[in-house]
Design a protein around this motif. Structure first.
Motif, mmCIF file in Angstrom:
data_model
loop_
_atom_site.group_PDB
_atom_site.id
_atom_site.type_symbol
_atom_site.label_atom_id
_atom_site.label_comp_id
_atom_site.label_asym_id
_atom_site.label_seq_id
_atom_site.Cartn_x
_atom_site.Cartn_y
_atom_site.Cartn_z
ATOM 1 N N LEU A 14 0.800 -1.223 0.000
ATOM 2 C CA LEU A 14 0.000 0.000 0.000
ATOM 3 C C LEU A 14 0.839 1.284 0.000
ATOM 4 O O LEU A 14 0.586 2.175 -0.818
ATOM 5 N N PRO A 15 1.853 1.436 0.874
ATOM 6 C CA PRO A 15 2.613 2.693 0.841
ATOM 7 C C PRO A 15 3.257 2.945 -0.536
ATOM 8 O O PRO A 15 3.209 4.071 -1.060
ATOM 9 N N GLU A 16 3.814 1.892 -1.121
ATOM 10 C CA GLU A 16 4.427 2.018 -2.441
ATOM 11 C C GLU A 16 3.373 2.306 -3.515
ATOM 12 O O GLU A 16 3.618 3.070 -4.452
ATOM 13 N N SER A 17 2.185 1.689 -3.351
ATOM 14 C CA SER A 17 1.106 1.914 -4.323
ATOM 15 C C SER A 17 0.622 3.353 -4.283
ATOM 16 O O SER A 17 0.246 3.922 -5.317
ATOM 17 N N ARG A 18 0.623 3.964 -3.111
ATOM 18 C CA ARG A 18 0.232 5.379 -3.007
ATOM 19 C C ARG A 18 1.202 6.258 -3.813
ATOM 20 O O ARG A 18 0.789 7.201 -4.496
ATOM 21 N N ILE A 19 2.479 5.936 -3.747
ATOM 22 C CA ILE A 19 3.497 6.705 -4.480
ATOM 23 C C ILE A 19 3.298 6.547 -5.987
ATOM 24 O O ILE A 19 3.302 7.530 -6.735
ATOM 25 N N ILE A 20 3.092 5.295 -6.425
ATOM 26 C CA ILE A 20 2.896 5.048 -7.865
ATOM 27 C C ILE A 20 1.601 5.696 -8.340
ATOM 28 O O ILE A 20 1.553 6.282 -9.431
ATOM 29 N N ALA A 21 0.534 5.624 -7.540
ATOM 30 C CA ALA A 21 -0.732 6.262 -7.913
ATOM 31 C C ALA A 21 -0.546 7.765 -8.085
ATOM 32 O O ALA A 21 -1.096 8.377 -9.017
ATOM 33 N N ASP A 22 0.246 8.379 -7.213
ATOM 34 C CA ASP A 22 0.504 9.814 -7.318
ATOM 35 C C ASP A 22 1.245 10.136 -8.621
ATOM 36 O O ASP A 22 0.898 11.086 -9.333
ATOM 37 N N LEU A 23 2.251 9.336 -8.956
ATOM 38 C CA LEU A 23 2.992 9.557 -10.208
ATOM 39 C C LEU A 23 2.079 9.409 -11.418
ATOM 40 O O LEU A 23 2.160 10.194 -12.369
ATOM 41 N N LEU A 72 -8.371 6.969 -5.020
ATOM 42 C CA LEU A 72 -8.724 6.229 -3.798
ATOM 43 C C LEU A 72 -7.478 5.601 -3.179
ATOM 44 O O LEU A 72 -7.344 5.548 -1.955
ATOM 45 N N VAL A 73 -6.574 5.120 -4.031
ATOM 46 C CA VAL A 73 -5.329 4.530 -3.530
ATOM 47 C C VAL A 73 -4.470 5.607 -2.877
ATOM 48 O O VAL A 73 -3.984 5.446 -1.758
ATOM 49 N N ARG A 74 -4.300 6.722 -3.573
ATOM 50 C CA ARG A 74 -3.402 7.767 -3.084
ATOM 51 C C ARG A 74 -3.947 8.472 -1.839
ATOM 52 O O ARG A 74 -3.219 8.718 -0.881
ATOM 53 N N ASP A 75 -5.244 8.790 -1.849
ATOM 54 C CA ASP A 75 -5.804 9.651 -0.807
ATOM 55 C C ASP A 75 -6.708 8.929 0.184
ATOM 56 O O ASP A 75 -7.075 9.508 1.201
ATOM 57 N N GLY A 76 -7.093 7.689 -0.132
ATOM 58 C CA GLY A 76 -8.056 6.986 0.711
ATOM 59 C C GLY A 76 -7.478 6.622 2.075
ATOM 60 O O GLY A 76 -6.288 6.372 2.218
ATOM 61 N N LYS A 77 -8.353 6.587 3.064
ATOM 62 C CA LYS A 77 -7.955 6.204 4.413
ATOM 63 C C LYS A 77 -8.243 4.715 4.627
ATOM 64 O O LYS A 77 -9.243 4.195 4.153
ATOM 65 N N GLY A 78 -7.374 4.040 5.353
ATOM 66 C CA GLY A 78 -7.606 2.671 5.800
ATOM 67 C C GLY A 78 -8.079 1.723 4.724
ATOM 68 O O GLY A 78 -7.409 1.518 3.704
ATOM 69 N N VAL A 80 -10.369 1.939 2.507
ATOM 70 C CA VAL A 80 -10.635 2.476 1.167
ATOM 71 C C VAL A 80 -9.408 2.274 0.273
ATOM 72 O O VAL A 80 -9.501 1.700 -0.816
ATOM 73 N N ALA A 81 -8.248 2.709 0.738
ATOM 74 C CA ALA A 81 -7.028 2.562 -0.055
ATOM 75 C C ALA A 81 -6.649 1.093 -0.220
ATOM 76 O O ALA A 81 -6.282 0.655 -1.313
#
Length: 196
Positions: A14-23, A72-78, A80-81
């Motif tokens: 998940l933490p890495e997916s948030r970074i990739i989603a942002d890119l 949802l991946v980048r900004d979602g809480k718990g 949701v992401a």
């Protein structure tokens, strides 16, 4: 070929997916990707090859969906992401999706208490019947695939943990369900809505 072993590269991450989603959402160009993944090591990988491999897997997962899910991946809480990444992983890997749809669903239907390692072995045997072109994986790869799938099931809430493999009720986060319904992701919905 329907079934591939690429999910051995990691669980939901998940933490890495948030970074990739942002890119992805920022529509970074190839030079920017190289800068972020290799030069800046945003994924905090041990070496450049691991970073590239992890980036390839996560990006391929997320690119099966559109910007609404990336948000949802980048900004979602718990949940949701987590459930957004899980939905992308299911669409990206029929090996995971079909396991949910056939084996996990059947265990819930039978009111079974747990999954088991033997269910995974039986499932892989069945996969060869559905996909004769599936590679012949050695025992180490089969174990790593099982480990990755069970980790994802635990992270998404289908099982208590990877030790007990105890099944539990899971309620997929509503924003994720809304996205999937709006985009007619029928296969993914069938796979993830297996819990009672």
């Amino acid at each position: 070929m329907r079934y591939r072993a690429d999910i051995t590269a990691g669980s939901l991450k998940l933490p890495e997916s948030r970074i990739i989603a942002d890119l992805l959402m920022r529509q970074v160009d190839p030079t920017g990707w190289t800068q972020a993944i290799q030069a800046e090591n945003l994924l905090q990988a041990r070496n450049p090859e691991t970073a590239r491999r992890l980036c390839r897997l996560i990006r391929a997962r997320l690119e099966t969906m559109e910007a609404g899910l990336w948000k949802l991946v980048r900004d979602g809480k718990g949940d949701v992401a987590t459930h957004a990444v899980f939905a992308a992983a299911v669409k990206h890997s029929p090996l995971l999706g079909d396991f949910l749809q056939s084996i996990v669903c059947e265990q819930y239907r039978r009111f079974a208490k747990t999954l088991s390692n033997s269910l995974w072995s039986e499932y892989l045997t069945g996969c060869r019947e559905r996909d004769p072109e599936m590679p012949l994986w050695n025992e180490t790869t089969r174990r790593r695939l099982r480990s990755s799938v069970f980790q994802m099931l635990a992270q998404a809430g289908y099982i208590e943990n990877t030790r007990s493999l105890r099944l539990q009720k899971v309620h997929i986060a509503e924003p994720v369900l809304r996205y999937l319904r709006a985009h007619s992701e029928k296969y993914v919905l069938r796979c993830i809505e297996v819990a009672p």
